[in-house]
Motif scaffolding. Structure first.
Motif, short mmCIF file in Angstrom:
data_model
loop_
_atom_site.label_atom_id
_atom_site.label_comp_id
_atom_site.label_asym_id
_atom_site.label_seq_id
_atom_site.Cartn_x
_atom_site.Cartn_y
_atom_site.Cartn_z
N ILE A 389 0.88 -1.16 0.00
CA ILE A 389 0.00 0.00 0.00
C ILE A 389 0.92 1.21 0.00
O ILE A 389 1.74 1.37 0.91
CB ILE A 389 -0.93 0.03 1.23
N GLY A 390 0.80 2.05 -1.02
CA GLY A 390 1.71 3.18 -1.14
C GLY A 390 1.01 4.50 -0.86
O GLY A 390 -0.15 4.69 -1.20
N ALA A 391 1.75 5.42 -0.24
CA ALA A 391 1.22 6.75 0.05
C ALA A 391 2.39 7.72 0.13
O ALA A 391 3.56 7.32 0.22
CB ALA A 391 0.43 6.76 1.35
N ILE A 392 2.08 9.01 0.08
CA ILE A 392 3.09 10.06 0.20
C ILE A 392 2.84 10.83 1.49
O ILE A 392 1.74 11.33 1.73
CB ILE A 392 3.04 11.04 -1.00
N ALA A 393 3.87 10.91 2.33
CA ALA A 393 3.75 11.61 3.60
C ALA A 393 3.75 13.12 3.38
O ALA A 393 4.11 13.61 2.30
CB ALA A 393 4.88 11.21 4.53
N ALA A 394 3.37 13.86 4.40
CA ALA A 394 3.32 15.32 4.30
C ALA A 394 4.68 15.90 3.97
O ALA A 394 4.78 16.96 3.34
CB ALA A 394 2.78 15.89 5.61
N ALA A 432 -4.87 4.69 3.22
CA ALA A 432 -4.06 5.56 4.07
C ALA A 432 -4.78 6.88 4.29
O ALA A 432 -5.38 7.44 3.37
CB ALA A 432 -2.70 5.81 3.43
N VAL A 433 -4.74 7.35 5.53
CA VAL A 433 -5.31 8.65 5.87
C VAL A 433 -4.26 9.45 6.64
O VAL A 433 -3.28 8.90 7.16
CB VAL A 433 -6.60 8.51 6.71
N ASP A 436 -5.27 13.77 10.55
CA ASP A 436 -6.60 14.34 10.74
C ASP A 436 -7.70 13.51 10.11
O ASP A 436 -8.86 13.92 10.08
CB ASP A 436 -6.64 15.76 10.15
N GLY A 437 -7.36 12.33 9.59
CA GLY A 437 -8.34 11.45 8.97
C GLY A 437 -8.59 11.73 7.50
O GLY A 437 -9.39 11.04 6.87
N ALA A 438 -7.90 12.72 6.93
CA ALA A 438 -8.11 13.07 5.52
C ALA A 438 -7.52 12.01 4.60
O ALA A 438 -6.48 11.41 4.90
CB ALA A 438 -7.47 14.42 5.22
N ASP A 439 -8.20 11.79 3.48
CA ASP A 439 -7.74 10.81 2.51
C ASP A 439 -6.39 11.23 1.93
O ASP A 439 -6.18 12.40 1.58
CB ASP A 439 -8.78 10.70 1.40
N LEU A 440 -5.47 10.27 1.78
CA LEU A 440 -4.14 10.56 1.25
C LEU A 440 -3.92 10.00 -0.15
O LEU A 440 -2.80 10.01 -0.66
CB LEU A 440 -3.06 10.02 2.20
#
Length: 462
Positions: A389-394, A432-433, A436-440
């Motif tokens: 599962i891939g996501a980009i951090a802040a 991934a969220v 704050d629970g926002a979709d990433l």
């Protein structure tokens, strides 16, 4: 050494014939300062060859035209081509291997493939066997990061557009590494928008597909894999058996326009918003180009013929690249139909007719033994086809979560986090969220794809 061979050559859509003979010369080249290669690359592919510096001589440029461009243009292969190939081989310039790879991709004759494989072996100083010669050659070029020869795009464009029409507006300068672009074996989908049912010799995108309720979807079994998307409280399932046939959907969900590419080779379904764009940009209508980059589909916009990096969502050529368009991504949950409809009872789902009567499962058939197209070196931290599962951090840092371990941990109630990224279960899948629970905008993919488009990605757990 001279090797006499009598052969009949064929290129895709072109017959080539003549008895010829092949000889190789030797020339000393100057070595380019080499980048350090990872140990696993050297262990797999050997030591990178010396690379000459500077432009190609006029004679070598002419030889490239005669050997690689003229045969596509004229449909003939003869003594002139072999003499030119001899000159190219004698140069010992591995950069020209990229152009050999381009021509070899369209070769259907074992004899021609053998000749090109022999020339490649001489240029690279590595054994390129006739069996899977194109894949082996291209894997070496990618893994060693062999630079392209000067004016490479002109030669590549001449070969590709000479063999298959429809790419004239695709092969242009831009923020794209043309070395990595290869043919996926299908033609471009350039049908007008909203002409889903028009026949084409391509992978046919579905535009504005008709949908039905969960109760009406009796054609789906509970264990069928679906890609679930929820926008503004409205959910829709895109069955894998449809997406493996269509590979691209232009849809509207929850009041938002979406472009949804699915790369069967990467195991990745993604969803990009194609509305709320900067002034002066019309909604992109995404289509399959018929091209690949390291076994990932190359998509383009039908309106402007701007090419996108499918995995990253930004335009890399054409008017949309000039405007710096970056598409925003929303999450896609990979799960099964039974769990998706249970958790999202109001979901809609695409009609069965979009599967065109087919039910492929490439993961367990065609791709079961690994990528079928060249990908070069692969980060060895996980197997190539491991699901992540891939996501980009802040912070901008990409992170991959090993799906099997993440699923086990989440089912035990454990928290999984990386910087601001949090994983949570959704209808039997994972998304991934943020804190704050926002979709990433996360999605599932094979490890080889995520790691090559996000080099240096963090990996959980490590």
């Amino acid at each position: 050494m001279a090797v006499a061979i009598g052969v009949r050559f064929h290129l895709f859509l072109a017959g080539l014939a003549l008895a010829v003979f092949l000889s190789f010369g030797i020339q000393t080249v100057r070595a380019e300062a080499e980048k350090a290669l990872p140990d696993y690359v050297i262990e797999t592919f050997g030591t990178r060859p010396a690379i000459p510096e500077g432009p190609l001589s006029e004679d070598l440029q002419n030889a490239i035209r005669v050997a690689f461009v003229d045969p596509v243009k004229n449909g003939t292969w003869g003594r002139d081509q072999m003499d030119a190939l001899n000159e190219i081989t004698a140069s010992k310039d591995p950069r020209i291997g990229w152009i050999i790879s381009d021509l070899m991709r369209f070769a259907t004759s074992p004899q021609l493939t053998a000749v090109l494989a022999s020339a490649s072996s001489e240029l690279l100083g590595a054994e390129i066997r006739t069996q899977n010669a194109w894949g082996m050659l291209t894997d070496h070029l990618i893994a060693w990061d062999i630079p392209a020869p000067p004016d490479y795009l002109a030669s590549k464009r001449a070969i590709f557009t000479g063999v298959i029409p429809g790419w004239d507006r695709i092969f242009i300068e831009g923020d794209i590494d043309w070395r990595m672009v290869s043919w996926g074996g299908v033609l471009i989908d350039n049908r007008p928008h909203d002409r889903t049912d028009d026949l084409c010799n391509c992978i046919p995108a579905a535009d504005n597909p008709e949908v039905i309720s969960a109760a009406e979807a009796t054609w789906l079994d509970d264990d069928d894999i679906v890609f679930g998307i929820t926008i503004n409280g409205e959910s829709r399932a895109y069955p894998r058996q449809i997406m493996e046939v269509r590979e691209m959907v232009n849809d509207t969900l929850g009041g938002r326009d979406l472009g949804i590419p699915y790369c069967t080779l990467c195991g990745a379904a993604q969803a990009y918003f194609t509305d709320n764009l900067p002034d002066g940009i019309e909604r992109p209508i995404l289509r399959t180009s018929g091209l690949l980059i390291r076994s990932n589909k190359v998509m383009y916009d039908l309106n402007t013929y701007s090419v996108f990096d499918t995995f990253l969502g930004h335009a890399v050529t054409g008017p949309l690249a000039e405007k710096g368009l970056q598409l925003e991504q929303t999450s896609v949950v990979t799960t099964d139909w039974g769990r998706w409809k249970k958790e999202h009872p109001d979901t809609t789902v695409l009609k069965e007719r979009y599967a065109l009567g087919r039910d492929p499962d490439f993961r367990n058939t065609r791709d079961a033994n690994g990528p079928i197209f060249p990908v070069g070196d692969v980060d060895p931290r996980l197997p190539v086809h491991e699901d992540i599962i891939g996501a980009i951090a802040a912070s901008g840092k990409p992170v991959a979560f090993q799906r099997s371990k993440a699923m086990a941990a989440l089912q035990k109630g454990e928290e999984i986090a990386f910087e601001n990224v949090r994983l949570e279960l959704d209808a039997g899948g994972i998304k991934a969220v943020g804190s704050d629970g926002a979709d990433l905008g996360s999605h599932q993919a094979f490890w080889f794809a995520w790691s090559q488009f996000h080099p240096g990605t963090a990996l959980w757990p490590e």
